[in-house]
Design a protein around this motif. Structure first.
Motif, mmCIF file in Angstrom:
data_model
loop_
_atom_site.group_PDB
_atom_site.id
_atom_site.type_symbol
_atom_site.label_atom_id
_atom_site.label_comp_id
_atom_site.label_asym_id
_atom_site.label_seq_id
_atom_site.Cartn_x
_atom_site.Cartn_y
_atom_site.Cartn_z
ATOM 1 N N LEU A 128 -30.978 -12.873 -9.000
ATOM 2 C CA LEU A 128 -30.070 -13.359 -7.845
ATOM 3 C C LEU A 128 -29.790 -14.959 -8.233
ATOM 4 N N TYR A 129 -30.694 -15.572 -8.839
ATOM 5 C CA TYR A 129 -30.592 -17.000 -8.767
ATOM 6 C C TYR A 129 -30.841 -17.493 -10.256
ATOM 7 N N SER A 130 -30.437 -16.631 -11.074
ATOM 8 C CA SER A 130 -30.687 -16.863 -12.510
ATOM 9 C C SER A 130 -29.339 -17.320 -13.390
ATOM 10 N N ALA A 282 -30.076 5.974 -2.143
ATOM 11 C CA ALA A 282 -29.336 5.123 -2.699
ATOM 12 C C ALA A 282 -27.994 5.734 -2.778
ATOM 13 N N LEU A 283 -26.917 4.812 -2.900
ATOM 14 C CA LEU A 283 -25.482 5.528 -2.714
ATOM 15 C C LEU A 283 -25.426 6.512 -3.961
ATOM 16 N N PRO A 284 -24.603 7.598 -3.750
ATOM 17 C CA PRO A 284 -24.330 8.357 -4.952
ATOM 18 C C PRO A 284 -23.556 7.768 -5.976
ATOM 19 N N GLY A 285 -23.663 8.385 -7.015
ATOM 20 C CA GLY A 285 -22.648 7.979 -8.280
ATOM 21 C C GLY A 285 -22.255 9.231 -9.127
ATOM 22 N N PRO A 286 -21.576 9.358 -10.170
ATOM 23 C CA PRO A 286 -20.840 10.229 -10.616
ATOM 24 C C PRO A 286 -21.583 11.292 -11.356
ATOM 25 N N ALA A 287 -23.039 11.172 -11.482
ATOM 26 C CA ALA A 287 -24.180 12.097 -11.996
ATOM 27 C C ALA A 287 -25.425 11.988 -11.281
ATOM 28 N N GLY A 288 -25.269 11.534 -10.187
ATOM 29 C CA GLY A 288 -26.610 11.431 -9.311
ATOM 30 C C GLY A 288 -26.574 9.921 -8.522
ATOM 31 N N PRO A 289 -27.776 9.701 -7.752
ATOM 32 C CA PRO A 289 -27.763 8.305 -7.370
ATOM 33 C C PRO A 289 -27.426 7.175 -8.367
ATOM 34 N N GLY A 290 -26.593 6.270 -7.793
ATOM 35 C CA GLY A 290 -25.842 5.463 -8.983
ATOM 36 C C GLY A 290 -26.804 3.926 -8.531
ATOM 37 N N PRO A 291 -26.541 3.095 -9.140
ATOM 38 C CA PRO A 291 -26.982 1.610 -9.301
ATOM 39 C C PRO A 291 -26.886 0.840 -7.855
ATOM 40 N N THR A 292 -28.017 0.144 -7.454
ATOM 41 C CA THR A 292 -27.880 -0.200 -6.193
ATOM 42 C C THR A 292 -27.599 -1.878 -6.149
ATOM 43 N N LEU A 293 -26.946 -2.450 -5.273
ATOM 44 C CA LEU A 293 -26.431 -3.928 -5.390
ATOM 45 C C LEU A 293 -27.454 -4.719 -4.716
ATOM 46 N N TRP A 294 -27.971 -5.641 -4.987
ATOM 47 C CA TRP A 294 -28.973 -6.580 -4.253
ATOM 48 C C TRP A 294 -28.546 -7.763 -3.992
ATOM 49 N N TYR A 295 -29.141 -8.286 -2.645
ATOM 50 C CA TYR A 295 -28.795 -9.589 -2.254
ATOM 51 C C TYR A 295 -30.001 -10.164 -1.622
#
Length: 418
Positions: A128-130, A282-295
């Motif tokens: 996040l801070y790099s 986690a939110l779904p994606g095309p083939a299963g749970p997708g990447p998560t957005l962190w803050y």
């Protein structure tokens, strides 16, 4: 710096001198370290509690003062060095402004306490801070957008969040929708973050290798198409931040996309409402749970070189301690940025199922590298407005949803400074 701030520091210094005189003993000079923040409510109270704890426990002759300020970057830039704070709470969107203004005094790596335990820092927190693999600020806590759902309702529809694909998601959302009965399958808060999180879970490359936004790639276009099919008839985008929570808790909405910061609010609303079993994933994606957005918020050192900077590094190191991290997380809804604290919490007897799921999701994202750090260039008003316009337009069932994603990428890239 405000006139009130100067008076506060002067009074504190006078009190310390009087105390030294009363004891009749020679005392070391106290280092007064000032931390500016823009927190309100629970976060402000939690930060003050941490400040009080630091001042009560430290034996370094450091006094930490925590002050609320508005328009921090402008005030720092216009103040002389001696009238600037030593530490500042900031967000990923603020980092570039500090870099451009040359305000960051040093990196957290120079704090011995952080350097010793750096390996315990979760990768998405560090990212996040790099910038160019150098961490410029210390992450304070983590949050992500995720899916909240009515377990009982979705079980009847044979929906399994742990393996569900975008298509499973779309079919279930529409199967749960019944306009005549006042039921809707999915709710999204009307903000840019909702769309950015869904684009992330859909596999879009939020920021490319060149530092520019790239979420209008093929995955982003496919996500826009699916959202168009789903939101057009089976979902709702709402402006009132509590509307979705209210509808979910009263079983008139099957699924809700919201921040993990709302976990306790949503859990309590469900208990007070229909009291069904609440699930999170986690939110779904095309083939299963997708990447998560962190803050999450961070803390940066702006103190000048010398004793002030050395003292500020000591304070920064303390805020990374297990004691401070556990206290901050317990008094706010942010997740700790330290893996060991996440693992320890998972061992708590009687832990709520929804909290356990969130903690497991956090470790899974870290271990499988299925995370994306919140992009630094979201301070661009045109970017946020374009993302929101795209979300609202897609929700109305437009004929070319991908065009709105293209427009948003262009708008967001106007503020990028690689």
């Amino acid at each position: 710096m405000s006139h009130t701030t100067r008076i506060t520091r002067a009074l504190l210094a006078l009190i310390l001198l009087l105390l030294a005189g009363c004891t009749g003993e020679e005392q070391q000079e106290k280092h007064i370290i000032v931390l500016w923040h823009a927190f309100t409510g629970v976060e402000s109270q939690a930060l003050q509690a941490l400040t009080d704890q630091f001042n009560a426990d430290n034996v370094l002759d450091i006094v930490l003062l925590t002050e609320y300020q508005q328009d921090i970057i402008t005030k720092i830039s216009s103040a002389t060095i001696e009238h600037r704070p030593d530490l500042v709470i900031l967000w990923p969107k603020d980092l570039q402004a500090y870099i451009t203004a040359g305000l960051i005094g040093t990196t957290p790596n120079f704090a011995p306490a952080i350097r010793r335990e750096r390996a315990d820092l979760l990768p998405m927190a560090e990212a996040l801070y790099s910038v160019n693999d150098t961490m410029l600020a210390l992450p304070m806590g983590l949050a992500t957008y995720m899916l909240y759902y009515n377990v009982d309702w979705l079980s009847d529809l044979v929906y399994m969040p742990e393996t569900a694909t975008w298509e499973d998601f779309r079919q279930t959302v529409c199967a749960a929708t019944n306009p005549s009965g006042g039921q809707v399958g999915l709710g999204l808060p009307a903000n840019a973050s909702s769309l950015l999180s869904l684009l992330t879970s859909g596999g879009a490359e939020i920021v490319g290798a060149d530092g520019f936004y790239n979420f209008a790639d093929n995955a982003g276009q496919q996500t826009a198409l699916l959202l168009n099919e789903t939101l057009g008839t089976c979902g709702v985008v709402y402006n009132d931040v509590d509307d979705g929570i209210g509808r979910l808790s009263h079983s008139s909405m099957a699924m809700l996309v919201e921040s993990s910061l709302r976990l306790n609010d949503i859990d309590q609303a469900v208990i007070a409402g229909r009291n069904f079993k609440l699930g999170v994933s986690a939110l779904p994606g095309p083939a299963g749970p997708g990447p998560t957005l962190w803050y999450g918020p961070g803390m940066v050192i702006v103190a000048p070189e010398g004793d002030r900077r050395d003292a500020a590094l000591s304070v920064l190191g303390w805020f990374f301690s297990t004691e401070a991290q556990a206290m901050w997380s317990a008094n706010t809804d942010y997740l700790p940025v330290r893996r060991s604290l996440i693992e320890s919490r998972l061992q708590i007897e009687g832990l709520k199922a929804v909290e356990m799921s969130l903690l497991q999701m956090t470790l899974s994202a870290a271990d499988q590298a299925t995370w994306v750090a919140w992009p630094r260039f979201t301070d661009n008003m045109a970017c946020r407005a374009s993302l929101l316009r795209g979300l609202l337009s897609i929700g109305e069932g437009v004929t070319t949803p991908g065009a709105y994603i293209d427009t948003a990428v262009t708008a967001c890239n106007t503020g990028v400074k690689p």
